[in-house]
Design a protein around this motif. Sequence first.
Motif, PDB file in Angstrom:
ATOM      1  N   VAL A  19     -10.689 -16.538  -1.732  1.00  0.00           N
ATOM      2  CA  VAL A  19     -10.063 -15.209  -1.733  1.00  0.00           C
ATOM      3  C   VAL A  19      -9.411 -14.938  -0.373  1.00  0.00           C
ATOM      4  CG1 VAL A  19     -10.527 -12.715  -1.813  1.00  0.00           C
ATOM      5  CG2 VAL A  19     -11.506 -14.207  -3.535  1.00  0.00           C
ATOM      6  N   GLU A  20     -10.076 -15.319   0.699  1.00  0.00           N
ATOM      7  CA  GLU A  20      -9.508 -15.128   2.045  1.00  0.00           C
ATOM      8  C   GLU A  20      -8.125 -15.766   2.162  1.00  0.00           C
ATOM      9  OE1 GLU A  20      -9.903 -13.586   4.855  1.00  0.00           O
ATOM     10  OE2 GLU A  20     -11.869 -12.716   4.563  1.00  0.00           O
ATOM     11  N   LYS A  21      -7.955 -16.948   1.572  1.00  0.00           N
ATOM     12  CA  LYS A  21      -6.676 -17.652   1.641  1.00  0.00           C
ATOM     13  C   LYS A  21      -5.563 -16.876   0.933  1.00  0.00           C
ATOM     14  CE  LYS A  21      -8.690 -22.219   2.012  1.00  0.00           C
ATOM     15  NZ  LYS A  21      -9.018 -23.446   1.302  1.00  0.00           N
ATOM     16  N   LEU A  22      -5.927 -16.021   0.015  1.00  0.00           N
ATOM     17  CA  LEU A  22      -4.913 -15.249  -0.716  1.00  0.00           C
ATOM     18  C   LEU A  22      -4.211 -14.221   0.176  1.00  0.00           C
ATOM     19  CD1 LEU A  22      -6.679 -14.644  -4.144  1.00  0.00           C
ATOM     20  CD2 LEU A  22      -4.834 -16.271  -3.622  1.00  0.00           C
ATOM     21  N   ARG A  23      -4.774 -13.961   1.349  1.00  0.00           N
ATOM     22  CA  ARG A  23      -4.119 -13.035   2.281  1.00  0.00           C
ATOM     23  C   ARG A  23      -2.711 -13.522   2.643  1.00  0.00           C
ATOM     24  NH1 ARG A  23      -7.738  -9.218   4.269  1.00  0.00           N
ATOM     25  NH2 ARG A  23      -9.913  -9.858   4.245  1.00  0.00           N
ATOM     26  N   GLU A  24      -2.493 -14.821   2.529  1.00  0.00           N
ATOM     27  CA  GLU A  24      -1.200 -15.416   2.876  1.00  0.00           C
ATOM     28  C   GLU A  24      -0.158 -15.254   1.768  1.00  0.00           C
ATOM     29  OE1 GLU A  24      -2.369 -19.457   3.613  1.00  0.00           O
ATOM     30  OE2 GLU A  24      -3.895 -18.811   5.054  1.00  0.00           O
ATOM     31  N   THR A  25      -0.567 -14.677   0.636  1.00  0.00           N
ATOM     32  CA  THR A  25       0.334 -14.515  -0.504  1.00  0.00           C
ATOM     33  C   THR A  25       1.497 -13.597  -0.155  1.00  0.00           C
ATOM     34  OG1 THR A  25      -1.535 -14.777  -2.012  1.00  0.00           O
ATOM     35  CG2 THR A  25       0.447 -13.778  -2.932  1.00  0.00           C
ATOM     36  N   ASP A  26       2.671 -13.984  -0.589  1.00  0.00           N
ATOM     37  CA  ASP A  26       3.869 -13.168  -0.411  1.00  0.00           C
ATOM     38  C   ASP A  26       3.585 -11.759  -0.931  1.00  0.00           C
ATOM     39  OD1 ASP A  26       6.321 -11.838  -0.865  1.00  0.00           O
ATOM     40  OD2 ASP A  26       7.382 -13.734  -1.043  1.00  0.00           O
ATOM     41  N   TRP A  39      -1.992  -9.611 -16.416  1.00  0.00           N
ATOM     42  CA  TRP A  39      -2.226  -8.848 -15.202  1.00  0.00           C
ATOM     43  C   TRP A  39      -1.573  -9.510 -13.996  1.00  0.00           C
ATOM     44  CZ3 TRP A  39      -8.217  -8.224 -15.874  1.00  0.00           C
ATOM     45  CH2 TRP A  39      -8.478  -7.149 -16.738  1.00  0.00           C
ATOM     46  N   SER A  40      -1.472  -8.713 -12.942  1.00  0.00           N
ATOM     47  CA  SER A  40      -1.027  -9.214 -11.645  1.00  0.00           C
ATOM     48  C   SER A  40      -2.241  -9.711 -10.860  1.00  0.00           C
ATOM     49  CB  SER A  40      -0.353  -8.086 -10.861  1.00  0.00           C
ATOM     50  OG  SER A  40      -1.314  -7.076 -10.561  1.00  0.00           O
ATOM     51  N   LEU A  41      -1.961 -10.349  -9.735  1.00  0.00           N
ATOM     52  CA  LEU A  41      -3.019 -10.770  -8.820  1.00  0.00           C
ATOM     53  C   LEU A  41      -3.866  -9.555  -8.424  1.00  0.00           C
ATOM     54  CD1 LEU A  41      -4.136 -13.088  -6.990  1.00  0.00           C
ATOM     55  CD2 LEU A  41      -2.404 -12.441  -5.339  1.00  0.00           C
ATOM     56  N   ALA A  85      -6.930  -0.716 -10.130  1.00  0.00           N
ATOM     57  CA  ALA A  85      -6.140  -1.628  -9.295  1.00  0.00           C
ATOM     58  C   ALA A  85      -4.909  -0.935  -8.717  1.00  0.00           C
ATOM     59  CB  ALA A  85      -5.720  -2.846 -10.110  1.00  0.00           C
ATOM     60  N   GLN A  86      -4.359   0.014  -9.445  1.00  0.00           N
ATOM     61  CA  GLN A  86      -3.128   0.672  -9.009  1.00  0.00           C
ATOM     62  C   GLN A  86      -3.333   1.467  -7.718  1.00  0.00           C
ATOM     63  OE1 GLN A  86      -0.635  -0.587 -10.822  1.00  0.00           O
ATOM     64  NE2 GLN A  86      -2.354  -1.475 -11.954  1.00  0.00           N
ATOM     65  N   ALA A  87      -4.564   1.779  -7.388  1.00  0.00           N
ATOM     66  CA  ALA A  87      -4.858   2.523  -6.163  1.00  0.00           C
ATOM     67  C   ALA A  87      -4.675   1.656  -4.914  1.00  0.00           C
ATOM     68  CB  ALA A  87      -6.283   3.071  -6.203  1.00  0.00           C
ATOM     69  N   TYR A  88      -4.670   0.329  -5.098  1.00  0.00           N
ATOM     70  CA  TYR A  88      -4.521  -0.562  -3.946  1.00  0.00           C
ATOM     71  C   TYR A  88      -3.048  -0.726  -3.606  1.00  0.00           C
ATOM     72  CZ  TYR A  88      -9.422  -1.660  -3.873  1.00  0.00           C
ATOM     73  OH  TYR A  88     -10.775  -1.558  -3.760  1.00  0.00           O
ATOM     74  N   THR A  89      -2.725  -0.362  -2.367  1.00  0.00           N
ATOM     75  CA  THR A  89      -1.334  -0.469  -1.918  1.00  0.00           C
ATOM     76  C   THR A  89      -1.106  -1.646  -0.980  1.00  0.00           C
ATOM     77  OG1 THR A  89      -1.768   1.127  -0.153  1.00  0.00           O
ATOM     78  CG2 THR A  89      -0.886   1.997  -2.229  1.00  0.00           C
ATOM     79  N   THR A  90      -2.193  -2.284  -0.533  1.00  0.00           N
ATOM     80  CA  THR A  90      -2.056  -3.502   0.272  1.00  0.00           C
ATOM     81  C   THR A  90      -3.064  -4.543  -0.202  1.00  0.00           C
ATOM     82  OG1 THR A  90      -3.638  -2.952   2.017  1.00  0.00           O
ATOM     83  CG2 THR A  90      -1.371  -2.160   2.319  1.00  0.00           C
ATOM     84  N   LEU A  91      -2.626  -5.781  -0.155  1.00  0.00           N
ATOM     85  CA  LEU A  91      -3.479  -6.897  -0.555  1.00  0.00           C
ATOM     86  C   LEU A  91      -4.678  -7.037   0.380  1.00  0.00           C
ATOM     87  CD1 LEU A  91      -4.038  -9.358  -2.339  1.00  0.00           C
ATOM     88  CD2 LEU A  91      -2.439 -10.658  -0.921  1.00  0.00           C
ATOM     89  N   ASP A  92      -4.470  -6.819   1.677  1.00  0.00           N
ATOM     90  CA  ASP A  92      -5.571  -6.968   2.634  1.00  0.00           C
ATOM     91  C   ASP A  92      -6.725  -6.022   2.350  1.00  0.00           C
ATOM     92  OD1 ASP A  92      -4.585  -9.102   4.124  1.00  0.00           O
ATOM     93  OD2 ASP A  92      -3.504  -7.801   5.518  1.00  0.00           O
ATOM     94  N   VAL A  93      -6.427  -4.784   2.016  1.00  0.00           N
ATOM     95  CA  VAL A  93      -7.494  -3.813   1.724  1.00  0.00           C
ATOM     96  C   VAL A  93      -8.246  -4.230   0.459  1.00  0.00           C
ATOM     97  CG1 VAL A  93      -7.986  -1.413   1.092  1.00  0.00           C
ATOM     98  CG2 VAL A  93      -6.373  -1.906   2.936  1.00  0.00           C
ATOM     99  N   LEU A  94      -7.517  -4.676  -0.552  1.00  0.00           N
ATOM    100  CA  LEU A  94      -8.164  -5.141  -1.778  1.00  0.00           C
ATOM    101  C   LEU A  94      -9.078  -6.332  -1.489  1.00  0.00           C
ATOM    102  CD1 LEU A  94      -8.716  -5.412  -4.783  1.00  0.00           C
ATOM    103  CD2 LEU A  94      -6.447  -6.449  -5.046  1.00  0.00           C
TER     104      LEU A  94
END
Length: 156
Positions: A19-26, A39-41, A85-94
């Motif tokens: 999961v940590e590696k997913l931080r690099e996702t576009d 669904w989305s990521l 999920a819609q409440a998350y506006t950044t991948l890092d916070v999720l």
Amino acid sequence: MAVKQNKTLNQFTDFLPWVEKLRETDKDLWIKPISTGKWSLREILTHIMHWDKNSLEMMLPSMAEGAKLFFVDIEKHNQEAAVFAQAYTTLDVLIDDLIKTRQQLLELLKEKYDDTNKFTINNWNYTYKKFVNVFIHHDEHHKKQIEAFLEQEKSA
């Protein structure tokens, strides 16, 4: 028993570095559906976290010898996660929230894990190992989906 516990819980823990590696996702990709009607990521990761919370708050506290437990309504639970999920506006916070929730679940599992305890969930026989293995397989299913999506996007 401790060796089996460690092997099973280590497998469950192995999800965290991935999961940590997913931080690099576009940043545009994490909200794109992995395919039409899927669904989305962001929704998949929230879905996993939502199940971890259910295990942490509802299931594990009640797992004891002879207990008769029931999973929540799966479809309803999954839809709630998709909305949340819609409440998350950044991948890092999720990712931070998912990791925190999984770590809390792992801590409780380490405290309570006793594979001699037998209980039922939805009238099926379970042990701690069997319960955790259900979610290890669940993680693997979603990891494969996400990895295939990211690979496809990379080559597009």
